[in-house]
Design an enzyme around this catalytic site. Structure first.
Site, PDB file in Angstrom:
ATOM      1  N   GLY A  49      34.956  38.278  40.784  1.00 38.30           N
ATOM      2  CA  GLY A  49      33.756  37.641  40.239  1.00 38.30           C
ATOM      3  C   GLY A  49      33.314  36.634  41.281  1.00 38.30           C
ATOM      4  O   GLY A  49      33.555  36.821  42.468  1.00 38.30           O
ATOM      5  N   GLU A  50      32.712  35.543  40.840  1.00 34.48           N
ATOM      6  CA  GLU A  50      32.334  34.493  41.780  1.00 34.48           C
ATOM      7  C   GLU A  50      33.329  33.350  41.655  1.00 34.48           C
ATOM      8  O   GLU A  50      33.422  32.711  40.599  1.00 34.48           O
ATOM      9  CB  GLU A  50      30.904  34.018  41.524  1.00 34.48           C
ATOM     10  CG  GLU A  50      29.851  34.980  42.055  1.00 34.48           C
ATOM     11  CD  GLU A  50      30.002  35.245  43.553  1.00 34.48           C
ATOM     12  OE1 GLU A  50      30.214  34.285  44.326  1.00 34.48           O
ATOM     13  OE2 GLU A  50      29.921  36.421  43.954  1.00 34.48           O
ATOM     14  N   SER A  51      34.063  33.065  42.739  1.00 34.36           N
ATOM     15  CA  SER A  51      35.118  32.051  42.657  1.00 34.36           C
ATOM     16  C   SER A  51      34.533  30.664  42.377  1.00 34.36           C
ATOM     17  O   SER A  51      35.166  29.844  41.711  1.00 34.36           O
ATOM     18  CB  SER A  51      35.953  32.031  43.931  1.00 34.36           C
ATOM     19  OG  SER A  51      35.161  31.700  45.046  1.00 34.36           O
ATOM     20  N   CYS A  81      40.433  39.459  44.713  1.00 36.84           N
ATOM     21  CA  CYS A  81      39.172  39.014  45.315  1.00 36.84           C
ATOM     22  C   CYS A  81      38.926  37.534  44.990  1.00 36.84           C
ATOM     23  O   CYS A  81      39.557  36.677  45.591  1.00 36.84           O
ATOM     24  CB  CYS A  81      38.021  39.909  44.861  1.00 36.84           C
ATOM     25  SG  CYS A  81      36.541  39.687  45.872  1.00 36.84           S
ATOM     26  N   ARG A 100      36.099  33.237  52.807  1.00 41.01           N
ATOM     27  CA  ARG A 100      35.214  33.857  51.812  1.00 41.01           C
ATOM     28  C   ARG A 100      34.133  34.671  52.503  1.00 41.01           C
ATOM     29  O   ARG A 100      33.684  34.326  53.590  1.00 41.01           O
ATOM     30  CB  ARG A 100      34.541  32.775  50.958  1.00 41.01           C
ATOM     31  CG  ARG A 100      35.467  32.111  49.972  1.00 41.01           C
ATOM     32  CD  ARG A 100      34.683  31.157  49.088  1.00 41.01           C
ATOM     33  NE  ARG A 100      33.668  31.878  48.328  1.00 41.01           N
ATOM     34  CZ  ARG A 100      32.576  31.319  47.814  1.00 41.01           C
ATOM     35  NH1 ARG A 100      32.332  30.054  47.998  1.00 41.01           N
ATOM     36  NH2 ARG A 100      31.721  32.045  47.133  1.00 41.01           N
ATOM     37  N   ILE A 126      34.263  44.206  47.890  1.00 40.70           N
ATOM     38  CA  ILE A 126      32.909  43.811  47.489  1.00 40.70           C
ATOM     39  C   ILE A 126      32.694  42.358  47.929  1.00 40.70           C
ATOM     40  O   ILE A 126      33.302  41.460  47.361  1.00 40.70           O
ATOM     41  CB  ILE A 126      32.713  43.908  45.955  1.00 40.70           C
ATOM     42  CG1 ILE A 126      33.115  45.288  45.421  1.00 40.70           C
ATOM     43  CG2 ILE A 126      31.281  43.560  45.572  1.00 40.70           C
ATOM     44  CD1 ILE A 126      32.181  46.399  45.753  1.00 40.70           C
ATOM     45  N   ARG A 127      31.853  42.158  48.925  1.00 42.05           N
ATOM     46  CA  ARG A 127      31.628  40.783  49.439  1.00 42.05           C
ATOM     47  C   ARG A 127      32.983  40.079  49.537  1.00 42.05           C
ATOM     48  O   ARG A 127      33.175  38.954  49.064  1.00 42.05           O
ATOM     49  CB  ARG A 127      30.687  40.001  48.512  1.00 42.05           C
ATOM     50  CG  ARG A 127      29.219  40.413  48.638  1.00 42.05           C
ATOM     51  CD  ARG A 127      28.333  39.705  47.614  1.00 42.05           C
ATOM     52  NE  ARG A 127      28.568  38.281  47.533  1.00 42.05           N
ATOM     53  CZ  ARG A 127      27.866  37.340  48.189  1.00 42.05           C
ATOM     54  NH1 ARG A 127      26.839  37.686  48.927  1.00 42.05           N
ATOM     55  NH2 ARG A 127      28.160  36.073  48.075  1.00 42.05           N
ATOM     56  N   HIS A 162      39.782  45.310  45.149  1.00 44.39           N
ATOM     57  CA  HIS A 162      39.676  45.418  43.685  1.00 44.39           C
ATOM     58  C   HIS A 162      40.482  46.595  43.139  1.00 44.39           C
ATOM     59  O   HIS A 162      39.923  47.675  42.960  1.00 44.39           O
ATOM     60  CB  HIS A 162      38.208  45.595  43.283  1.00 44.39           C
ATOM     61  CG  HIS A 162      37.390  44.380  43.523  1.00 44.39           C
ATOM     62  ND1 HIS A 162      37.367  43.315  42.659  1.00 44.39           N
ATOM     63  CD2 HIS A 162      36.567  44.043  44.542  1.00 44.39           C
ATOM     64  CE1 HIS A 162      36.562  42.376  43.120  1.00 44.39           C
ATOM     65  NE2 HIS A 162      36.067  42.784  44.276  1.00 44.39           N
ATOM     66  N   GLU A 164      41.277  47.127  40.232  1.00 45.91           N
ATOM     67  CA  GLU A 164      40.747  47.517  38.922  1.00 45.91           C
ATOM     68  C   GLU A 164      39.623  48.544  39.045  1.00 45.91           C
ATOM     69  O   GLU A 164      39.217  49.141  38.049  1.00 45.91           O
ATOM     70  CB  GLU A 164      40.279  46.274  38.146  1.00 45.91           C
ATOM     71  CG  GLU A 164      38.950  45.654  38.582  1.00 45.91           C
ATOM     72  CD  GLU A 164      39.037  44.750  39.817  1.00 45.91           C
ATOM     73  OE1 GLU A 164      40.063  44.798  40.537  1.00 45.91           O
ATOM     74  OE2 GLU A 164      38.059  44.017  40.072  1.00 45.91           O
TER      75      GLU A 164
END
Lengths: 183, 309
Positions: A49-51, A81, A100, A126-127, A162, A164
């Protein structure tokens, strides 16, 4: 009895982790606020997600210090991530240096094939962050071009990719192995 | 138009050349990472920093927020790339930007400046009254608005990797977003309950590819992430949309048209995470200052949701 795994459900791809854990026979609970920490659980997953969002909400909702303490005391934890960034830069329980968005913006996201010992592992970035340096006692689990992309340090497993999102359960099995023995 | 080489290869990542199917998968996956989050409209680097500090999962960079577009009238276009770059430099979270419906040249420009997600948006003046952009030829991901299952699946067939309700942007009135989310989910439930041999006729009625409809039939959800957008102005609005099945929310004019943007933004972020806890929602809704004024749907002249079906 199956192990109960708490999944941090503040923001991000937590449902994907819950589904995978359930398919492996775990019971899952969601951590959305401090009251959820009172429920018993045997392991922890910190999802992608977004840390920045996750770290802010951990602090604002009063979950940061209790979770940090439990991880430091040996609670089995898997961070993916953003979860890797939480363990390394926020909880500071994982002695690795991460950068990051190391591969750039979304146009830099990619799939690749990594190595777990001699076996291939599908990887989705992903990013994604990159693990730039590892401290003492950090063991590489998965590598990509000989650089670690998933590591283990005592009770903590962390991946820049990821698991998942791909059909490969080895990181989950590594998280669950000590728990399954206990049951 | 050809797919541009991913910027990542210049950044030295080890990926082999990426096929369009793989790119589409990665783009759907980025949307998965945004789930449970709030995407906020911002017009300056300063607003972007406020949004990021308040817990935005991404920001939408645009020159004017929808309420001001509505007030100003005239033709509304893609933002100045220099302005978008200023916002890219200010924050580390993903940056989205809008292009006009059908304006593939604006989309090419946004891809060239390495945007994280393009919103092919009815908020801007449509550039094409017949065709949407063929999003399958782009490497960059697209989110599109939809009012019902047919619109959503047509956009996905064109290559959208994320869907949001259209709502009615710039009004602070949540009624259309509610209508669109309820309609979409009611249609999904209907499709789930059809017999396999009834899907062909349903695909014809909805004017969508039967393959996509079959995915909905089997999964009971859209094949991509579905956010709420349009008219969300309060923590209660965000919680309402999440309880109705949204996977996250866009807040456009609601934050920076309000009295205390930072505080309201934080409250909406927390409400989106804890949408099922009325006591926390009550605490979050206290003392937020002025909400944006809001316009009722009967009072507006430009109906943005009608654009691009």
């Amino acid at each position: 009895m199956s192990p109960t795994i708490a999944v941090l459900a503040l923001q991000g791809a937590f449902i994907e982790h819950e589904q995978r854990l359930q398919s492996l026979g775990c019971t899952t609970i969601e951590l959305r606020q401090a009251a959820d920490l009172a429920r018993p659980f045997d392991g922890l997953v910190l999802p992608g997600g977004e840390s920045t969002v996750q770290a802010k909400l951990l602090h604002d909702l009063g979950m940061f210090e209790p979770l940090r303490q439990r991880i430091a005391e040996g609670l089995p934890a898997l961070g993916t991530c953003a979860g890797l960034i939480l363990l390394a830069d926020h909880f500071r329980t994982l002695p690795v240096t991460v950068r990051r968005n190391a591969y750039g913006r979304q146009l830099g996201s990619f799939h690749a094939e990594g190595r777990w010992e001699d076996e291939a592992v599908p990887l989705t970035f992903i990013r994604a962050p990159r693990i730039e340096a590892t401290g003492p006692g950090v063991e590489p689990l998965v590598t990509l071009n000989d650089a670690p992309v998933a590591v283990r340090h005592r009770n903590q497993i962390a991946a820049a990719f990821h698991p998942e999102l791909d059909d490969d359960n080895r990181l989950y099995e590594a998280l669950l192995a000590p728990l399954k023995r206990a049951y | 138009m050809t797919e541009t080489a991913p910027a990542a290869n210049q950044a030295g990542n080890p990926a082999t050349p990426i096929t369009s199917a793989e790119r589409a998968a990665l783009n759907r996956q980025l949307a998965q990472m945004l789930k449970g989050g709030v995407i906020m409209d911002v017009t300056t680097p300063e607003q972007a920093r406020i949004a990021e500090a308040a817990g935005a999962a991404a920001v939408m960079a645009l020159e004017r927020i929808p309420a001001d577009i509505r007030a100003a009238g005239g033709v509304s276009r893609m933002s100045d790339p220099a302005m978008i770059k200023g916002i890219q430099a200010a924050v580390s979270i993903p940056i989205m930007a809008k292009c006009r419906i059908g304006h593939f040249a604006e989309a090419q420009i946004l891809q060239a400046i390495d945007i994280d997600y393009i919103d092919e948006s009815e908020v801007l003046s449509p550039a094409d009254d017949t065709y949407h952009i063929d999003k399958t030829v782009f490497a960059v991901p697209f989110v599109c608005g939809a009012r019902d299952l047919g619109e959503a699946l047509r956009r996905i067939a064109e290559g959208a990797t994320m869907i949001r309700t259209k709502g009615e942007p710039g009004t602070g009135d949540v009624v259309q977003a509610v209508r669109h989310m309820r309609r979409m989910n009611a249609e999904i439930r209907r499709i789930q309950n059809l017999r396999d041999d009834e899907l062909f006729e349903a695909a014809k009625e909805l004017q969508v590819p039967v393959e996509l409809l079959r995915e909905v039939h089997e999964a009971g959800k859209l094949p991509v992430v579905n956010f709420a957008a349009g008219g969300i102005a309060t923590p209660a609005d965000a919680a309402l949309m999440m309880q109705l099945g949204a996977e996250g929310v866009f807040v456009g004019s609601g934050i920076f048209k309000s009295g205390d943007p930072a505080r309201r933004a934080e409250a909406i972020v927390k409400a989106t995470t804890n949408f099922n806890d009325p006591e926390m929602l009550a605490a979050l809704s206290e003392d937020l200052g002025e909400a944006m004024v809001g316009i009722n749907e009967q009072e507006i002249q430009i109906i943005m949701e009608e654009r691009g079906q």
